[in-house]
Design a protein around this motif. Structure first.
Motif, PDB file in Angstrom:
ATOM      1  N   UNK A 229       0.833  -1.203   0.000  1.00 53.54           N
ATOM      2  CA  UNK A 229       0.000   0.000   0.000  1.00 53.54           C
ATOM      3  C   UNK A 229       0.869   1.254   0.000  1.00 53.54           C
ATOM      4  N   UNK A 230       1.918   1.242   0.841  1.00 49.85           N
ATOM      5  CA  UNK A 230       2.787   2.429   0.900  1.00 49.85           C
ATOM      6  C   UNK A 230       3.573   2.592  -0.419  1.00 49.85           C
ATOM      7  N   UNK A 231       3.986   1.492  -1.015  1.00 46.70           N
ATOM      8  CA  UNK A 231       4.674   1.614  -2.308  1.00 46.70           C
ATOM      9  C   UNK A 231       3.734   2.204  -3.354  1.00 46.70           C
ATOM     10  N   UNK A 232       2.458   1.744  -3.322  1.00 49.68           N
ATOM     11  CA  UNK A 232       1.472   2.281  -4.262  1.00 49.68           C
ATOM     12  C   UNK A 232       1.249   3.777  -4.010  1.00 49.68           C
ATOM     13  N   UNK A 233       1.121   4.150  -2.742  1.00 51.85           N
ATOM     14  CA  UNK A 233       0.867   5.558  -2.421  1.00 51.85           C
ATOM     15  C   UNK A 233       2.050   6.435  -2.782  1.00 51.85           C
ATOM     16  N   UNK A 234       3.248   5.877  -2.701  1.00 54.04           N
ATOM     17  CA  UNK A 234       4.449   6.651  -3.026  1.00 54.04           C
ATOM     18  C   UNK A 234       4.756   6.639  -4.515  1.00 54.04           C
ATOM     19  N   UNK A 235       3.913   5.998  -5.327  1.00 56.51           N
ATOM     20  CA  UNK A 235       4.117   5.987  -6.773  1.00 56.51           C
ATOM     21  C   UNK A 235       5.237   5.086  -7.222  1.00 56.51           C
ATOM     22  N   UNK A 236       5.490   4.001  -6.456  1.00 56.29           N
ATOM     23  CA  UNK A 236       6.624   3.132  -6.764  1.00 56.29           C
ATOM     24  C   UNK A 236       6.197   1.855  -7.479  1.00 56.29           C
ATOM     25  N   UNK A 237       4.898   1.742  -7.861  1.00 54.88           N
ATOM     26  CA  UNK A 237       4.428   0.536  -8.552  1.00 54.88           C
ATOM     27  C   UNK A 237       4.132   0.777 -10.025  1.00 54.88           C
ATOM     28  N   UNK A 238       4.424   1.949 -10.503  1.00 54.76           N
ATOM     29  CA  UNK A 238       4.149   2.225 -11.908  1.00 54.76           C
ATOM     30  C   UNK A 238       2.821   2.920 -12.105  1.00 54.76           C
ATOM     31  N   UNK A 239       2.661   3.539 -13.311  1.00 52.81           N
ATOM     32  CA  UNK A 239       1.487   4.352 -13.563  1.00 52.81           C
ATOM     33  C   UNK A 239       0.207   3.513 -13.648  1.00 52.81           C
ATOM     34  N   UNK A 240       0.293   2.316 -14.229  1.00 54.22           N
ATOM     35  CA  UNK A 240      -0.908   1.510 -14.467  1.00 54.22           C
ATOM     36  C   UNK A 240      -1.044   0.377 -13.457  1.00 54.22           C
ATOM     37  N   UNK A 241      -0.408   0.516 -12.314  1.00 53.89           N
ATOM     38  CA  UNK A 241      -0.452  -0.555 -11.321  1.00 53.89           C
ATOM     39  C   UNK A 241      -1.841  -0.658 -10.707  1.00 53.89           C
ATOM     40  N   UNK A 242      -2.233  -1.888 -10.414  1.00 57.43           N
ATOM     41  CA  UNK A 242      -3.514  -2.127  -9.756  1.00 57.43           C
ATOM     42  C   UNK A 242      -3.336  -1.877  -8.258  1.00 57.43           C
ATOM     43  N   UNK A 243      -4.246  -1.163  -7.618  1.00 57.86           N
ATOM     44  CA  UNK A 243      -4.112  -0.936  -6.172  1.00 57.86           C
ATOM     45  C   UNK A 243      -4.035  -2.258  -5.431  1.00 57.86           C
ATOM     46  N   UNK A 244      -3.077  -2.409  -4.532  1.00 61.23           N
ATOM     47  CA  UNK A 244      -2.962  -3.665  -3.779  1.00 61.23           C
ATOM     48  C   UNK A 244      -4.174  -3.858  -2.875  1.00 61.23           C
ATOM     49  N   UNK A 245      -4.511  -5.104  -2.633  1.00 63.23           N
ATOM     50  CA  UNK A 245      -5.616  -5.452  -1.745  1.00 63.23           C
ATOM     51  C   UNK A 245      -5.139  -6.469  -0.735  1.00 63.23           C
ATOM     52  N   UNK A 246      -5.884  -6.611   0.320  1.00 60.43           N
ATOM     53  CA  UNK A 246      -5.509  -7.582   1.347  1.00 60.43           C
ATOM     54  C   UNK A 246      -5.613  -8.998   0.821  1.00 60.43           C
ATOM     55  N   UNK A 247      -6.642  -9.261  -0.009  1.00 57.90           N
ATOM     56  CA  UNK A 247      -6.821 -10.618  -0.528  1.00 57.90           C
ATOM     57  C   UNK A 247      -5.688 -11.002  -1.466  1.00 57.90           C
ATOM     58  N   UNK A 248      -5.242 -10.048  -2.321  1.00 53.20           N
ATOM     59  CA  UNK A 248      -4.155 -10.377  -3.241  1.00 53.20           C
ATOM     60  C   UNK A 248      -2.858 -10.614  -2.493  1.00 53.20           C
ATOM     61  N   UNK A 249      -2.642  -9.907  -1.394  1.00 54.32           N
ATOM     62  CA  UNK A 249      -1.423 -10.098  -0.610  1.00 54.32           C
ATOM     63  C   UNK A 249      -1.459 -11.440   0.107  1.00 54.32           C
ATOM     64  N   UNK A 250      -2.634 -11.854   0.569  1.00 50.98           N
ATOM     65  CA  UNK A 250      -2.744 -13.134   1.260  1.00 50.98           C
ATOM     66  C   UNK A 250      -2.512 -14.299   0.294  1.00 50.98           C
ATOM     67  N   UNK A 251      -2.843 -14.074  -0.992  1.00 54.74           N
ATOM     68  CA  UNK A 251      -2.616 -15.134  -1.965  1.00 54.74           C
ATOM     69  C   UNK A 251      -1.148 -15.290  -2.298  1.00 54.74           C
ATOM     70  N   UNK A 252      -0.315 -14.284  -1.949  1.00 52.03           N
ATOM     71  CA  UNK A 252       1.108 -14.345  -2.247  1.00 52.03           C
ATOM     72  C   UNK A 252       1.792 -15.098  -1.119  1.00 52.03           C
ATOM     73  N   UNK A 253       2.350 -16.257  -1.408  1.00 52.19           N
ATOM     74  CA  UNK A 253       2.947 -17.074  -0.355  1.00 52.19           C
ATOM     75  C   UNK A 253       4.401 -16.751  -0.140  1.00 52.19           C
ATOM     76  N   UNK A 254       5.080 -16.195  -1.111  1.00 53.04           N
ATOM     77  CA  UNK A 254       6.501 -15.874  -0.947  1.00 53.04           C
ATOM     78  C   UNK A 254       6.655 -14.452  -0.462  1.00 53.04           C
ATOM     79  N   UNK A 255       7.863 -14.099  -0.077  1.00 54.39           N
ATOM     80  CA  UNK A 255       8.185 -12.749   0.391  1.00 54.39           C
ATOM     81  C   UNK A 255       9.290 -12.192  -0.500  1.00 54.39           C
TER      82      UNK A 255
END
Length: 436
Positions: free
Chosen positions: A62-88
């Motif tokens: 969320x902070x990377x998205x708010x700081x503009x570090x995910x690119x112009x067309x990045x999809x806003x991160x969600x809690x569900x998408x983060x939970x689906x990510x098993x790696x770090x």
């Protein structure tokens, strides 16, 4: 502030809001902007604060998205998408050009884009009012709003971006998205109604235990006024004869630092001030209380009342604890003064009893308390500052008994008697004339 902007939506976004706030408290945004972020260390810090690995990764995204570090067309991160990510994955996002141009001193080098798990696509986030005055097209995801915040480095704009990111979690659907529960229970907020504590006012009247005095039974009370403490002394004479005597009132120095703070409609005498004065009181230690005296006469089967007031410094507030402390000090000081008052003064006669004087002129010596009043058969005898005294006078021939009485300033007596003998030598007979 995020909850205020989200309004009703904040109740269904509690987990997301808590995660974003915890990340801010752990300085995740500062580490991102300074290029010193370590994903494992950052996620561990958030885990210690109670976030699951997926929830912690979501907070960082969320902070990377708010700081503009995910690119112009990045999809806003969600809690569900983060939970689906098993790696770090390591956080290696490139720094936006606008950020490196405006703040080169706090931003590190660029990072390659990390590998992401499955992303959930949501409709564009709803428009949020910003500095454009609410004009159409001014959305959170626009490059213009992000670059304006980055260039200005305004905290308020960052908050708006964060709110927009959280709002975007639910998309533009009419019904709020279901929040996927993290394995670790997110912090909960309990709202407690504010309470107002009102200080307990001191009691209107503070009463003391009854006391027995020479003029009657005494009942003492203190009443707290706006700028004074008013003391009332009530003496009850339950006998059938009038009583008279001196009442000694003890007042702690913490309550009245000097006699000047005390007033009374009945004339009184200051028996003891804060420090001894005069050579007769030089041997007395300084005390932490004042002593006042009233000469009273109480008729039989009646009561007599004496009052005095102690001035309270302007602006001072007398709490119940302070009042109780003064009462405790008064009781202790009165007990100490009673011992002093009732203890007889020292008195000795150094001339041995049975001394025989060869003349009618005799000198009797002794010692006494320098503060005491010494008399012989009602006649005063001077006591020197060092406590010694000498009585010189004429006695009739034969044995005599001398009664000396010493009184302290409160009237407590000490008496000593000495017996001496006056034996005048026999007169020398006239010589017999020699006959011529």
């Amino acid at each position: 502030m995020v909850n205020d902007v989200l309004g009703v939506e904040s109740r269904t976004r509690r987990a997301e809001v808590d995660a974003v706030v915890l990340a801010a408290e752990e300085s995740i945004p500062d580490d991102l902007m300074a290029g010193r972020i370590d994903v494992d260390e950052a996620l561990e810090r958030l885990h210690v604060r109670g976030l699951d690995a997926g929830v912690a990764l979501f907070a960082v995204d969320v902070w990377r998205y708010a700081l503009g570090m995910l690119g112009e067309n990045s999809v806003p991160p969600t809690l569900s998408s983060s939970l689906e990510t098993t790696s770090q994955p390591a956080i290696t996002d490139p720094i936006p050009a606008s950020l490196t141009e405006s703040e080169p001193d706090v931003v590190g080098t660029g990072f390659p884009e990390p590998t992401r798990g499955p992303q959930v696509t949501y409709p564009p986030p709803p428009p949020v009012p910003n500095d454009d005055g609410g004009r159409a097209g001014a959305t959170v995801g626009s490059n213009r709003s992000k670059s304006r915040w980055i260039v200005g480095s305004a905290a308020a704009a960052l908050a708006v971006l964060l709110v927009a990111a959280v709002v975007a979690f639910g998309g533009g659907d009419d019904e709020p998205d279901e929040v996927v529960a993290a394995t670790t229970t997110p912090p909960t907020t309990t709202t407690v109604a504010p309470t107002t504590s009102t200080p307990t006012p001191p009691p209107a009247v503070l009463r003391f235990d009854p006391e027995a005095t020479t003029v009657g039974d005494l009942e003492r009370s203190w009443e707290v006024g706006t700028d004074t403490i008013d003391a009332t002394l009530v003496f009850t004479n339950s006998t059938e004869e009038a009583t008279s005597g001196t009442h000694y009132e003890v007042v702690p120095l913490s309550m009245a630092p000097s006699p000047a703070a005390i007033t009374s409609p009945t004339e009184f005498v200051v028996i003891r001030d804060a420090a001894p004065q005069g050579f007769k009181r030089a041997s007395e230690p300084a005390t932490d209380y004042l002593v006042l005296a009233w000469d009273l006469v109480v008729e039989p089967a009646v009561t007599a009342e004496v009052g005095y007031s102690v001035a309270v410094p302007a602006g001072a507030e007398i709490s119940p604890d302070t009042l109780e402390m003064w009462r405790t000090e008064q009781v202790a000081a009165a007990a100490a003064f009673a011992i002093e008052r009732d203890t007889p003064p020292t008195l000795t006669v150094t001339t041995p009893s049975g001394t025989v004087f060869q003349s009618q002129r005799v000198d009797i010596t002794g010692t006494a308390d320098p503060t005491a009043t010494l008399t012989l058969s009602g006649n005063p005898v001077t006591v020197n500052p060092d406590g010694t005294w000498t009585m010189s006078g004429d006695l009739a021939p034969g044995p005599s008994t001398l009664d000396f009485v010493a009184k302290n300033r409160y009237g407590t007596e000490a008496a000593v008697s000495v017996s001496v003998i006056v034996e005048l030598p026999a007169p020398t007979p006239a010589p017999t004339p020699t006959p011529t």
